[in-house]
Design a protein around this motif. Structure first.
Motif, PDB file in Angstrom:
ATOM      1  N   PRO A  92       0.796  -1.229   0.000  1.00 34.41           N
ATOM      2  CA  PRO A  92       0.000   0.000   0.000  1.00 34.41           C
ATOM      3  C   PRO A  92       0.825   1.273   0.000  1.00 34.41           C
ATOM      4  N   GLU A  93       1.970   1.275   0.701  1.00 32.44           N
ATOM      5  CA  GLU A  93       2.771   2.483   0.846  1.00 32.44           C
ATOM      6  C   GLU A  93       4.245   2.154   0.712  1.00 32.44           C
ATOM      7  N   ALA A  94       5.028   3.188   0.432  1.00 28.58           N
ATOM      8  CA  ALA A  94       6.473   3.022   0.252  1.00 28.58           C
ATOM      9  C   ALA A  94       7.190   3.196   1.587  1.00 28.58           C
ATOM     10  N   LEU A  95       6.900   2.310   2.532  1.00 28.88           N
ATOM     11  CA  LEU A  95       7.547   2.354   3.837  1.00 28.88           C
ATOM     12  C   LEU A  95       8.814   1.498   3.818  1.00 28.88           C
ATOM     13  N   GLN A  96       9.868   2.015   4.409  1.00 26.72           N
ATOM     14  CA  GLN A  96      11.126   1.271   4.448  1.00 26.72           C
ATOM     15  C   GLN A  96      11.001   0.000   5.283  1.00 26.72           C
TER      16      GLN A  96
ATOM     17  N   SER B 256      -7.439  10.687  -9.249  1.00 23.52           N
ATOM     18  CA  SER B 256      -8.142  11.529  -8.283  1.00 23.52           C
ATOM     19  C   SER B 256      -7.209  12.460  -7.527  1.00 23.52           C
ATOM     20  N   GLU B 257      -5.903  12.241  -7.606  1.00 23.12           N
ATOM     21  CA  GLU B 257      -4.921  13.102  -6.941  1.00 23.12           C
ATOM     22  C   GLU B 257      -3.644  13.214  -7.782  1.00 23.12           C
ATOM     23  N   PRO B 258      -3.699  13.788  -8.961  1.00 24.27           N
ATOM     24  CA  PRO B 258      -2.488  13.896  -9.793  1.00 24.27           C
ATOM     25  C   PRO B 258      -1.456  14.851  -9.235  1.00 24.27           C
ATOM     26  N   TRP B 259      -1.832  15.744  -8.316  1.00 26.12           N
ATOM     27  CA  TRP B 259      -0.875  16.686  -7.734  1.00 26.12           C
ATOM     28  C   TRP B 259       0.118  15.987  -6.801  1.00 26.12           C
ATOM     29  N   ASN B 260      -0.122  14.730  -6.447  1.00 23.75           N
ATOM     30  CA  ASN B 260       0.793  13.980  -5.575  1.00 23.75           C
ATOM     31  C   ASN B 260       1.653  12.987  -6.341  1.00 23.75           C
ATOM     32  N   TRP B 261       1.576  12.960  -7.660  1.00 25.52           N
ATOM     33  CA  TRP B 261       2.243  11.908  -8.411  1.00 25.52           C
ATOM     34  C   TRP B 261       3.759  11.978  -8.324  1.00 25.52           C
ATOM     35  N   VAL B 262       4.329  13.145  -8.424  1.00 29.16           N
ATOM     36  CA  VAL B 262       5.792  13.248  -8.413  1.00 29.16           C
ATOM     37  C   VAL B 262       6.343  12.814  -7.060  1.00 29.16           C
ATOM     38  N   GLN B 263       5.682  13.206  -5.993  1.00 26.73           N
ATOM     39  CA  GLN B 263       6.114  12.773  -4.674  1.00 26.73           C
ATOM     40  C   GLN B 263       5.977  11.262  -4.519  1.00 26.73           C
ATOM     41  N   GLN B 264       4.888  10.693  -5.002  1.00 24.39           N
ATOM     42  CA  GLN B 264       4.709   9.252  -4.930  1.00 24.39           C
ATOM     43  C   GLN B 264       5.743   8.510  -5.780  1.00 24.39           C
ATOM     44  N   MET B 265       6.024   9.032  -6.967  1.00 23.75           N
ATOM     45  CA  MET B 265       7.049   8.417  -7.810  1.00 23.75           C
ATOM     46  C   MET B 265       8.409   8.423  -7.113  1.00 23.75           C
ATOM     47  N   LYS B 266       8.753   9.522  -6.493  1.00 24.30           N
ATOM     48  CA  LYS B 266      10.040   9.620  -5.815  1.00 24.30           C
ATOM     49  C   LYS B 266      10.114   8.647  -4.639  1.00 24.30           C
ATOM     50  N   ASP B 267       9.022   8.512  -3.900  1.00 27.04           N
ATOM     51  CA  ASP B 267       9.006   7.587  -2.767  1.00 27.04           C
ATOM     52  C   ASP B 267       9.180   6.137  -3.223  1.00 27.04           C
ATOM     53  N   TRP B 268       8.490   5.753  -4.293  1.00 27.53           N
ATOM     54  CA  TRP B 268       8.578   4.367  -4.750  1.00 27.53           C
ATOM     55  C   TRP B 268       9.931   4.076  -5.398  1.00 27.53           C
ATOM     56  N   ILE B 269      10.481   5.023  -6.119  1.00 25.17           N
ATOM     57  CA  ILE B 269      11.813   4.802  -6.703  1.00 25.17           C
ATOM     58  C   ILE B 269      12.846   4.623  -5.602  1.00 25.17           C
ATOM     59  N   GLN B 270      12.783   5.445  -4.566  1.00 24.18           N
ATOM     60  CA  GLN B 270      13.701   5.302  -3.447  1.00 24.18           C
ATOM     61  C   GLN B 270      13.491   3.972  -2.727  1.00 24.18           C
ATOM     62  N   PHE B 271      12.227   3.546  -2.611  1.00 24.78           N
ATOM     63  CA  PHE B 271      11.923   2.266  -1.971  1.00 24.78           C
ATOM     64  C   PHE B 271      12.527   1.103  -2.765  1.00 24.78           C
ATOM     65  N   LEU B 272      12.377   1.125  -4.096  1.00 26.61           N
ATOM     66  CA  LEU B 272      12.929   0.051  -4.923  1.00 26.61           C
ATOM     67  C   LEU B 272      14.450   0.047  -4.884  1.00 26.61           C
ATOM     68  N   ARG B 273      15.059   1.216  -4.838  1.00 25.78           N
ATOM     69  CA  ARG B 273      16.520   1.290  -4.726  1.00 25.78           C
ATOM     70  C   ARG B 273      17.004   0.579  -3.466  1.00 25.78           C
ATOM     71  N   GLU B 274      16.352   0.864  -2.361  1.00 19.46           N
ATOM     72  CA  GLU B 274      16.752   0.254  -1.103  1.00 19.46           C
ATOM     73  C   GLU B 274      16.539  -1.259  -1.124  1.00 19.46           C
ATOM     74  N   ALA B 275      15.480  -1.718  -1.768  1.00 22.37           N
ATOM     75  CA  ALA B 275      15.213  -3.149  -1.796  1.00 22.37           C
ATOM     76  C   ALA B 275      16.173  -3.892  -2.720  1.00 22.37           C
ATOM     77  N   LEU B 276      16.437  -3.337  -3.901  1.00 22.95           N
ATOM     78  CA  LEU B 276      17.251  -4.040  -4.891  1.00 22.95           C
ATOM     79  C   LEU B 276      18.730  -4.050  -4.524  1.00 22.95           C
ATOM     80  N   LYS B 277      19.192  -3.033  -3.832  1.00 22.37           N
ATOM     81  CA  LYS B 277      20.612  -3.022  -3.467  1.00 22.37           C
ATOM     82  C   LYS B 277      20.910  -4.008  -2.341  1.00 22.37           C
ATOM     83  N   SER B 278      19.872  -4.539  -1.678  1.00 24.74           N
ATOM     84  CA  SER B 278      20.080  -5.507  -0.595  1.00 24.74           C
ATOM     85  C   SER B 278      20.078  -6.945  -1.080  1.00 24.74           C
TER      86      SER B 278
END
Length: 523
Positions: free
Chosen positions: A114-118, A145-167
């Motif tokens: 549901p969310e990009a939690l570490q 329904s909330e396109p004004w939050n897309w860039v922030q959501q994209m940044k959170d998920w990209i950072q989340f995937l970086r942390e997961a894949l480097k491990s």
């Protein structure tokens, strides 16, 4: 004395070993055949990680991907797998059917977050191995329904995937590098490009694959049917829609990701994009995706298709290079700050909201996006107008509310008509009583005025022109009273007599109440 001896045939050790070897060879042959048949019938396993979107939106997305069972195969595919995505890491699965809905091509295992939690990163590590990575796709689900939050959501998920894949372990990382080389050379994900696909390797352009993750990525902007509400409720124009599209395409170009707008009512080739990206193709009908950048609610950007030049063509004035460079810098700063906080205290990043508060103020690219695509909810809370361009806001009443108001108005009019009818009846009764007491009916003057009110003014046709008799009498009287007119009339001996004749004529017309076409009296 002769003694009987029992005869036993002689079997040499060499012959015995030969028979045993033949039996073992036959067993090995049948085992190999059975294994080959069993492996051929084994379904290919594919994995899709569905990130973001909320529980309900994720269920709608999965429903869009699920095949529609026909009557012929309704018994076979009657039961669908339940979707367990309410808490942390959810799971469900689907079978991909062939074009004739007969054969099962592959089985898709869906894992939802549901969310990009570490704190969710350790949940993914057992699922990402050297064997599963080549058959894995990550899908970031955004909501219109909330396109004004897309860039922030994209940044959170990209950072989340970086942390997961480097491990991951070294074997999984080696597999990821091989996958990315195949994607960049266009040898992977067949069927997702256009029909003019060739085997020639095209060199990468600027901004392409700058920050490859190591796994295929696709971004789905779901609920595209809400786009019309943005235009009517929040004053969006084509400039805003094009800006969001160019912004997303510039970011996704750096990861070689695909982009698609879809909804439950308009899937827009979403199943074909997901299946083709995972290498699942129909044995009966090959479906080739066609890019679409014209239809606002049917956008489709296949992987390995986009470029800076194509992004600029959408609308002039968008600085692709500046957005690409700023995004790389912002992601790098976020990564460094996250690593620093991890070294100091891992508990500080246990909340996604804390990360946003720490990194939101100093990011210029995010500020540019928020200034262009503001959040109307925050503006309303601050007392600002939703339409920042014209300082004008129009609230549209709901259909049911409008109809309820109209019903009240109609009931009020009906009550007024009933009350007026009762009042008129009482008035008629009182007037008849008055006439009875006064001795019998209206006088001649009242009768004449009432008839005149019903008939209207007396008119006659003179040379094709309608002339009012009363108006003509009034003019004749004014003419007689004017001194100049009297002088001109006295100059002619018959002038006064003519005026009197005309006056008598029109007076006779008025006195005749029953006819609108009066005739002059003879003599």
């Amino acid at each position: 004395m002769n003694q009987s001896r029992s005869y036993q045939p002689y079997s040499s050790p060499t012959k015995t070993r030969k028979v045993q070897n033949d039996g073992e060879a036959k067993e090995n042959m049948w085992s190999g055949l059975l294994d080959s048949v069993g492996s051929g019938k084994r379904l290919p396993e594919k994995t899709v990680f569905l990130l973001g979107g909320g529980a309900e939106t994720q269920k709608e997305f999965l429903e869009t991907l699920s095949p529609d069972p026909t009557k012929k195969h309704q018994e076979r595919h009657r039961k669908k797998a339940p979707v367990a995505n309410e808490f942390a890491l959810g799971y469900t699965y689907q079978d991909v059917l062939d074009a004739d809905q007969e054969d099962i091509l592959a089985r898709l295992s869906f894992y939802t977050l549901p969310e990009a939690l570490q704190t969710y990163v350790p949940l993914l590590l057992p699922l990402l191995t050297a064997q599963s990575v080549p058959n894995t796709l990550f899908v970031i689900l955004l909501d219109w329904s909330e396109p004004w939050n897309w860039v922030q959501q994209m940044k959170d998920w990209i950072q989340f995937l970086r942390e997961a894949l480097k491990s991951l372990d070294d074997d999984a990382k080696d597999s990821m590098e091989g996958i990315m080389r195949e994607w960049q050379q266009g040898r992977r994900g067949g069927g997702v490009t256009t029909s003019n696909e060739t085997s020639t390797t095209i060199p990468l352009g600027p901004g392409e694959w700058d920050e490859a993750l190591g796994v295929p990525l696709s971004v789905v902007c779901y609920n595209s049917n809400v786009m019309d509400n943005l235009e009517t409720d929040h004053g969006w124009r084509e400039e805003e829609f094009d800006f969001v599209l160019q912004f997303l395409r510039t970011i996704l170009l750096k990861y070689g990701a695909s982009l698609i707008y879809a909804s439950s009512s308009n899937p827009n080739h979403l199943p074909t994009l997901i299946h083709s990206t995972l290498g699942i193709h129909s044995l009966l009908k090959r479906q080739i995706l066609k890019h679409n950048v014209i239809d606002r609610d049917k956008i489709l950007i296949p992987p390995n298709w986009d470029s800076w030049g194509k992004i600029r063509v959408t609308r002039e004035g968008f600085n692709v290079e500046a957005v690409s460079i700023s995004w790389s810098k912002d992601v790098q700063l976020s990564r460094l700050s996250l690593e620093q906080r991890n070294d100091e205290d891992p508990l500080e990043i246990s909340s996604d909201e804390q990360r946003r508060q720490n990194t939101d103020d100093g990011e210029s690219l995010l500020s540019v996006y928020k200034n262009t695509i503001p959040n109307p909810k925050k503006e309303n809370a601050l007392g600002q107008s939703t339409f920042s361009r014209d300082n004008l806001e129009v609230e549209v009443m709901g259909m049911q509310e409008f109809l309820a108001g109209q019903l009240q108005v109609m009931e009020q009019l009906k009550a007024q008509e009933e009350h007026g009818a009762e009042h008129m009846d009482d008035k008629d009764v009182s007037s008849s009583a008055v006439r009875t007491k006064t001795g019998g009916g209206m006088g001649p003057i009242d009768d004449r005025s009432r008839v005149n009110d019903h008939i209207g003014p007396v008119q006659f046709n003179v040379g094709g022109i309608q002339v009012d008799a009363e108006d003509m009498l009034k003019r004749l009287k004014e003419r007689e009273e004017t001194p100049d007119r009297e002088i001109s009339a006295s100059a002619t001996p018959d002038g006064k007599s003519q005026n009197e004749a005309l006056a008598n004529f029109f007076a006779g017309l008025i006195k005749r109440n029953g006819s609108n076409s009066p005739r002059p009296h003879a003599g």
